[in-house]
Design a protein around this motif. Structure first.
Motif, PDB file in Angstrom:
ATOM      1  N   LEU A   1       0.814  -1.219   0.000  1.00 21.73           N
ATOM      2  CA  LEU A   1       0.000   0.000   0.000  1.00 21.73           C
ATOM      3  C   LEU A   1       0.846   1.266   0.000  1.00 21.73           C
ATOM      4  O   LEU A   1       0.307   2.365  -0.116  1.00 21.73           O
ATOM      5  N   SER A   2       2.156   1.137   0.135  1.00 21.03           N
ATOM      6  CA  SER A   2       3.022   2.321   0.148  1.00 21.03           C
ATOM      7  C   SER A   2       4.210   2.117  -0.783  1.00 21.03           C
ATOM      8  O   SER A   2       4.635   0.984  -1.023  1.00 21.03           O
ATOM      9  N   PRO A   3       4.780   3.202  -1.305  1.00 19.72           N
ATOM     10  CA  PRO A   3       5.896   3.085  -2.253  1.00 19.72           C
ATOM     11  C   PRO A   3       7.142   2.483  -1.599  1.00 19.72           C
ATOM     12  O   PRO A   3       7.345   2.597  -0.396  1.00 19.72           O
ATOM     13  N   SER A   4       7.957   1.836  -2.429  1.00 19.05           N
ATOM     14  CA  SER A   4       9.213   1.247  -1.961  1.00 19.05           C
ATOM     15  C   SER A   4      10.256   1.383  -3.054  1.00 19.05           C
ATOM     16  O   SER A   4       9.932   1.398  -4.237  1.00 19.05           O
ATOM     17  N   LYS A   5      11.502   1.493  -2.643  1.00 22.70           N
ATOM     18  CA  LYS A   5      12.615   1.530  -3.601  1.00 22.70           C
ATOM     19  C   LYS A   5      13.416   0.234  -3.575  1.00 22.70           C
ATOM     20  O   LYS A   5      14.483   0.150  -4.193  1.00 22.70           O
ATOM     21  N   GLU A   6      12.917  -0.774  -2.861  1.00 24.11           N
ATOM     22  CA  GLU A   6      13.665  -2.022  -2.669  1.00 24.11           C
ATOM     23  C   GLU A   6      13.506  -2.950  -3.875  1.00 24.11           C
ATOM     24  O   GLU A   6      12.924  -4.029  -3.787  1.00 24.11           O
ATOM     25  N   ARG A   7      14.029  -2.523  -5.008  1.00 20.94           N
ATOM     26  CA  ARG A   7      13.885  -3.315  -6.228  1.00 20.94           C
ATOM     27  C   ARG A   7      14.765  -4.563  -6.172  1.00 20.94           C
ATOM     28  O   ARG A   7      15.899  -4.514  -5.738  1.00 20.94           O
ATOM     29  N   ARG A   8      14.184  -5.687  -6.621  1.00 18.61           N
ATOM     30  CA  ARG A   8      14.912  -6.956  -6.697  1.00 18.61           C
ATOM     31  C   ARG A   8      14.901  -7.442  -8.146  1.00 18.61           C
ATOM     32  O   ARG A   8      13.917  -7.242  -8.868  1.00 18.61           O
TER      33      ARG A   8
ATOM     34  N   ALA B   1      -3.575  -7.779  -5.451  1.00 21.67           N
ATOM     35  CA  ALA B   1      -3.981  -6.384  -5.251  1.00 21.67           C
ATOM     36  C   ALA B   1      -4.686  -5.850  -6.483  1.00 21.67           C
ATOM     37  O   ALA B   1      -4.712  -6.488  -7.546  1.00 21.67           O
ATOM     38  N   ASP B   2      -5.234  -4.623  -6.337  1.00 23.66           N
ATOM     39  CA  ASP B   2      -5.978  -4.009  -7.442  1.00 23.66           C
ATOM     40  C   ASP B   2      -5.056  -3.369  -8.474  1.00 23.66           C
ATOM     41  O   ASP B   2      -5.466  -3.108  -9.601  1.00 23.66           O
ATOM     42  N   ARG B   3      -3.811  -3.105  -8.089  1.00 25.77           N
ATOM     43  CA  ARG B   3      -2.837  -2.543  -9.041  1.00 25.77           C
ATOM     44  C   ARG B   3      -1.449  -2.697  -8.444  1.00 25.77           C
ATOM     45  O   ARG B   3      -1.296  -3.039  -7.274  1.00 25.77           O
TER      46      ARG B   3
ATOM     47  N   ARG C   1      -5.780  -1.276  -2.739  1.00 27.27           N
ATOM     48  CA  ARG C   1      -6.484  -2.284  -1.936  1.00 27.27           C
ATOM     49  C   ARG C   1      -5.795  -3.636  -2.080  1.00 27.27           C
ATOM     50  O   ARG C   1      -5.513  -4.079  -3.196  1.00 27.27           O
ATOM     51  N   LEU C   2      -5.530  -4.286  -0.959  1.00 21.33           N
ATOM     52  CA  LEU C   2      -4.986  -5.639  -0.969  1.00 21.33           C
ATOM     53  C   LEU C   2      -6.137  -6.645  -0.999  1.00 21.33           C
ATOM     54  O   LEU C   2      -7.092  -6.520  -0.228  1.00 21.33           O
ATOM     55  N   LEU C   3      -6.049  -7.626  -1.882  1.00 21.24           N
ATOM     56  CA  LEU C   3      -7.131  -8.600  -2.059  1.00 21.24           C
ATOM     57  C   LEU C   3      -6.845  -9.914  -1.333  1.00 21.24           C
ATOM     58  O   LEU C   3      -7.762 -10.571  -0.850  1.00 21.24           O
ATOM     59  N   PHE C   4      -5.591 -10.307  -1.260  1.00 23.04           N
ATOM     60  CA  PHE C   4      -5.208 -11.495  -0.483  1.00 23.04           C
ATOM     61  C   PHE C   4      -3.693 -11.499  -0.272  1.00 23.04           C
ATOM     62  O   PHE C   4      -2.947 -10.834  -0.998  1.00 23.04           O
ATOM     63  N   LEU C   5      -3.270 -12.234   0.741  1.00 21.35           N
ATOM     64  CA  LEU C   5      -1.844 -12.455   1.009  1.00 21.35           C
ATOM     65  C   LEU C   5      -1.646 -13.958   1.124  1.00 21.35           C
ATOM     66  O   LEU C   5      -2.525 -14.672   1.610  1.00 21.35           O
ATOM     67  N   GLY C   6      -0.487 -14.447   0.667  1.00 13.32           N
ATOM     68  CA  GLY C   6      -0.316 -15.895   0.677  1.00 13.32           C
ATOM     69  C   GLY C   6       1.120 -16.340   0.829  1.00 13.32           C
ATOM     70  O   GLY C   6       2.067 -15.560   0.695  1.00 13.32           O
TER      71      GLY C   6
ATOM     72  N   VAL D   1      -0.658  -9.645  -9.147  1.00 16.22           N
ATOM     73  CA  VAL D   1      -0.212 -10.658  -8.185  1.00 16.22           C
ATOM     74  C   VAL D   1       1.303 -10.547  -8.085  1.00 16.22           C
ATOM     75  O   VAL D   1       2.017 -10.793  -9.056  1.00 16.22           O
ATOM     76  N   GLY D   2       1.782 -10.140  -6.936  1.00 12.04           N
ATOM     77  CA  GLY D   2       3.221  -9.959  -6.743  1.00 12.04           C
ATOM     78  C   GLY D   2       3.664 -10.522  -5.411  1.00 12.04           C
ATOM     79  O   GLY D   2       3.077 -11.478  -4.900  1.00 12.04           O
ATOM     80  N   ALA D   3       4.693  -9.903  -4.831  1.00  7.69           N
ATOM     81  CA  ALA D   3       5.234 -10.339  -3.544  1.00  7.69           C
ATOM     82  C   ALA D   3       5.622  -9.099  -2.750  1.00  7.69           C
ATOM     83  O   ALA D   3       5.640  -7.978  -3.276  1.00  7.69           O
ATOM     84  N   TYR D   4       5.922  -9.299  -1.466  1.00  3.72           N
ATOM     85  CA  TYR D   4       6.333  -8.182  -0.616  1.00  3.72           C
ATOM     86  C   TYR D   4       7.574  -8.587   0.177  1.00  3.72           C
ATOM     87  O   TYR D   4       7.698  -9.728   0.623  1.00  3.72           O
TER      88      TYR D   4
END
Length: 473
Positions: free
Chosen positions: A306-313, A399-401, A407-412, A382-385
């Motif tokens: 839900l918030s920006p990050s610069k931690e690119r992998r 998520a929606d984008r 909005r987060l739709l699910f975590l897994g 569908v990504g990761a965190y």
């Protein structure tokens, strides 16, 4: 074994385009153009050959070779002379020495009253070596070729250049529709090789779904049988395809190869990649990563939250190349001295831990295709965190984008082990990581190779469920 398992959709697209040419016969511009792109060795040229055999219409198949403008023109003349186009004798009589003239003559060789197909394979070579090629092609298409009942197929392996061909600031913009030829997917491999769903995912991680490699996998053989046979032969497709891909895509003076090897060895952050690639400078690595991501060889991903990050992998996009870089390329000398058994033992030792991360992008793609279902809504992203210190890692974020969701739709969580099911300990860890990301009761999901034996999840998926994502599309 049929070499076109899994290509029905692509063949239908090509046949549909030819049908449009037929239906438009008599219109001012009945011609159609398709821009076909896909990674090297996914079988684009073979697909087109199969289509031409089925279509049974006059055609010419010209493959650019990366030579000078003059040598490419000579090859085109030879291709037309040996083609099934009714007016091919015109080329032998006139022998044009300029590309504009050859396009004009090509249009004259095409029939006026029946459909034909013109194939230009490896078109990016022509874009690189011939001045103003795109402009000449655009003029020839607008004024001559599109006025014939012709299907023009422009084929290329350089993904960035094929995309550029149709971009708004280039001459050929909107003249052709884009078609992407991907590798064989896990469902294709399951059918082609007679594998159970879980084994088909393993096959996808090793072969990348590249038809040339898959053809050497005996139907019904296990992954270890296939690897043992491939490692016995220094000229097997599994061994040589990676080297050929790298040689074709990266000039010797570029740092792309070194950077790719660092990522293939498991480095994922900018700083660690720079160190593993020999301590190269910030600007050199930035250029190399731009080259790799532009060619879609490497993916640079941000955490989905839900918030920006610069931690690119960074990761190697193609599963086969990822496997080759991790297990085969560093030990080629060993394989060449006929000690592939040592290489195989190393793969067996490291396989489970390597596969655990390597399979995650494939699982995310499967979920994106599979949803919505009875348990979960459609997930546009569908990504990761992850965090910089990796103290919080969530394998699946719907998520929606992306990369910054509203909005987060699910975590897994993904647990891809042969013997262990997803259990209450795994669920507790997932709940803990959810609380670090959001206070909302976002639904929780498990993807497990060996089942789920706890309650409290919104949904659970196994290999049998995931493989249906490709069967239903």
């Amino acid at each position: 074994m049929h070499r076109f398992i899994g290509r029905a959709r692509e063949l239908n697209t090509l046949c549909g385009a030819l049908d449009e040419v037929r239906a438009a016969d008599g219109a001012p511009q009945p011609g159609q153009c398709l821009l076909i792109r896909g990674r090297r060795r996914v079988g684009k040229s073979t697909l087109v050959e199969e289509f031409l055999q089925q279509a049974e219409v006059p055609h010419v198949f010209f493959t650019a070779g990366g030579g000078s403008a003059e040598s490419e023109l000579t090859e085109l003349l030879d291709a037309v002379s040996g083609s099934s186009l009714p007016g091919r004798a015109l080329f032998a009589e006139e022998t044009p020495s300029q590309w504009n003239a050859s396009f004009r003559l090509l249009a004259e060789t095409l029939p006026d009253d029946t459909p034909s197909v013109v194939v230009i394979d490896e078109a990016p070579y022509l874009m690189e070596s011939i001045d103003a090629f795109e402009g000449m092609l655009q003029r020839a298409w607008d004024r001559l070729l599109s006025r014939k009942p012709v299907l023009l197929l422009l084929v290329g392996s350089d993904l960035s250049m094929m995309k550029a061909l149709n971009s708004y600031d280039r001459p050929f913009h909107q003249r052709g529709r884009e078609m992407v030829v991907g590798p064989l997917n896990p469902a294709d491999l399951s059918d082609m090789l007679g594998l159970e769903p879980a084994a088909a995912f393993d096959a996808a991680l090793i072969t990348g779904g590249l038809p040339l490699i898959c053809r050497q996998w005996q139907p019904g053989a296990s992954m270890w049988d296939f690897l043992a046979a491939a490692l016995e032969s220094p000229i097997s497709a599994l061994l040589v395809s990676g080297e050929r891909s790298l040689a074709a895509e990266f000039p010797p003076h570029a740092m792309g190869g070194e950077v790719l090897r660092a990522i293939g060895a498991g480095e994922r952050t900018f700083t660690n990649i720079a160190r593993a690639a020999g301590g190269i400078s910030h600007s050199t690595l930035t250029r190399a990563l731009g080259l790799l991501t532009g060619k879609a060889v490497v993916a640079g991903e941000l955490p989905l939250s839900l918030s920006p990050s610069k931690e690119r992998r960074y990761r190697v996009s193609d599963p086969y190349l990822r496997f080759w870089l991790a297990f085969l390329e560093p030990h080629m000398a060993e394989i060449e001295r006929m000690r592939g058994d040592i290489t195989l033992a190393r793969v067996k030792e490291q396989w489970t831990s390597w596969r655990g991360r390597a399979v995650e992008p494939l699982i995310r793609e499967a979920l994106a295709r599979l949803l919505p279902d009875a348990d979960l809504p459609a997930a546009p992203a569908v990504g990761a965190y992850w965090t910089r210190s990796n103290d919080v890692e969530i394998d699946l974020v719907g998520a929606d984008r992306e990369p910054v969701a509203k909005r987060l739709l699910f975590l897994g969580s993904v647990k891809w082990l042969e013997t262990s099911a997803f259990d209450a300990h795994d669920l507790a860890a997932l709940c803990k990581h959810r609380s670090a990301l959001t206070d909302e009761p976002v639904p929780l999901v498990a993807v497990s190779r060996n089942g789920v034996n706890c309650t409290g999840l919104q949904a659970g998926y196994g290999p049998e469920d995931l493989i249906e994502a490709w069967r239903s599309h």
